[in-house]
Design an enzyme around this catalytic site. Sequence first.
Site, PDB file in Angstrom:
ATOM      1  N   SER A 393      -4.622  -9.439   4.125  1.00 60.11           N
ATOM      2  CA  SER A 393      -4.610  -9.775   2.957  1.00 60.11           C
ATOM      3  C   SER A 393      -5.575 -10.783   2.646  1.00 60.11           C
ATOM      4  O   SER A 393      -6.601 -10.200   2.745  1.00 60.11           O
ATOM      5  CB  SER A 393      -3.337 -10.668   2.809  1.00 60.11           C
ATOM      6  OG  SER A 393      -2.838 -11.239   1.753  1.00 60.11           O
ATOM      7  N   ASP A 445       1.293  -0.928  -2.096  1.00 61.01           N
ATOM      8  CA  ASP A 445       1.017  -2.339  -1.709  1.00 61.01           C
ATOM      9  C   ASP A 445       0.482  -2.696  -3.113  1.00 61.01           C
ATOM     10  O   ASP A 445      -0.531  -2.168  -3.603  1.00 61.01           O
ATOM     11  CB  ASP A 445       0.072  -2.552  -0.638  1.00 61.01           C
ATOM     12  CG  ASP A 445      -0.365  -3.822  -0.485  1.00 61.01           C
ATOM     13  OD1 ASP A 445       0.160  -4.855  -0.930  1.00 61.01           O
ATOM     14  OD2 ASP A 445      -1.100  -3.986   0.689  1.00 61.01           O
TER      15      ASP A 445
END
Length: 614
Positions: A393, A445
């Site tokens: 991330s 995602d």
Amino acid sequence: MFWIVVIMCGVWWQWFLHQHLEVIVSRHHRTISNPGPRKSLPKLLYTRLLLYLPEFIWAVVGAVWVSDSSVRCESTVINVILGTVVASWVIIVFTIIGVLIVFDPLGGKKTFYLTDGLDRNLESSQSGQLLYNVKNTATRVWEKRIRLMCCCIVQDDDHRVAFTSIAELFRAYFSDTDLVPSDIAAGLILLHQEQDKMESCPKEPEEVLCHSPSSLVADDLDIELENAAHYMLFAAAAYGWPYYIYTNPLTALCKLNSDCCRSRPEDSDITGSDRRNFHFGSILRITGLQYRDFIHISFHNKIYEIPFFVALDHKKEAIVVAVRGTLSFEDILTDLSADCEDLTLEDVLENGFVHKGITQAANYIYQKLINDGILNQAFTIAPEYKLVIVGHSLGGGTASVLAIMLRNSFPTLKCYAFSPPGGLLSKTLAEYSKRFIVSIILGKDLVARLSMPNMEDLKRRIVRIVANCNRPKYQILLRGCWYEVFGGDPDNFPTELDGRNDDALTQPLLAEESLMVHRSPSYNALDGESHLNSPPQYPRLYLPGKIIHIVEESSSRRLCSSDTKYSANWSNETVFSSILISPKMITDHMPDVVLNALNSLSQEHRSCISCQTK
């Protein structure tokens, strides 16, 4: 008994007003884009706000009565009154918080100046000053909202600069729309169902997926997947005890409590707060390393300064720099500092733009690694090892920019970025990073598709589909919730787009224009290709390196477990040029889900090799 009646009447009156306003809205607001029947709603809302005064008095009286020990009533009655008083206070508190966060003090001024003001002669100092004042006020409103939501963290000069930068970003993004949260929710529901209908239709294989039949390319993909599965453990371990407890809810606390009694080695280089040794103990258990394998561990966390650790990986003969992802308010502010910043590099043909907040975080770690001699110490211990930088991330984005900064000094370095943010590197830097960075993206995602041009595209799609749906909002929300929870076939909501020719589809309808405060530069095309033309104020940024896209092929759920089969392919950045709406857009980003997918693919590859050797 008199006070009981008074309190119950107050609670009933509060509930009645809420229900009455909802009935008025649902009867008159037949479609989302029809503002006519809502003209009287502001007056009703202000009237409703004034009625909070007697409700507040009733709530105070109820609290005093419940706290009075001299009152002699049955326990059941007292419990009922206590529950109603608590409910009243909860409603009042949440209403006040909602007003402070949502209320726009500009009101009609913003609409007036941003629509009519742009058509006037802005060369005149008066018109220009009025428009500047409106924009400045809107920025201050957003800055106050951000400060309110981040009130629990200590705020210094860096925070104030970040608040202003993020407020400017939000002001620019929301300045041209007239959407409320329920409108956005309805739009996301409609987009999800429309997307599912398109996916169910037969279509040709995507040309952008370049899983070549060449055995060399296939072997390269398998090797990278195996390495990614190994290094994802380090990226996940950087989250410390929250990740370890999340993935081991039954046994984690007992194991960590036993670890906290152990004393750290005196020569361990650890900075930042780690109470009871929970973070370090979790990292040890997740990675399987020993104390002596860690060169440096930093738990220090501020805006633009995120935790990381440096360790020796003897299995792969690598010095691993693992950067933590988003886990605090400071990290969120780093994520939201999405302005573009120049990155100047030596021996690179052309420099480019990068995400400002992530670049500053990478520069902080770079200074630590180089100026504090951390990497020199690591290579002194293991001079033959290679350098590998990993992160998930925010950590994946920071690791990518850090790898670009270190590339000249360490030509053999490798970077694995797991679920990095989409709006990270300019085209030239993204192409340059393909030599040494591999990005791993799972499914739909959201974070891997997050960039300002993609957000602008999502806004335009929401405005279009919401404005042209002929169903009331409550029907969209109710049916949408049913669809998200229980599944079924997507609803075929009738729209004003049905029956229009192709030329007409490129022009916004009146309903769309009613939801736009003014026509922004980004709202110049609403056809299916609009997301390819990024708005001028938001340069298009891309994912780093070569991209491996992991897709779920099938899933079977049992009572206590689930068996999911995945496939992986080399992919192209154009696959991630639009945000996909799905319940898995969040879960596909979670580090444990990414790790499970990589382990599944790695195990499948090993089983195939063992079958071939027999």
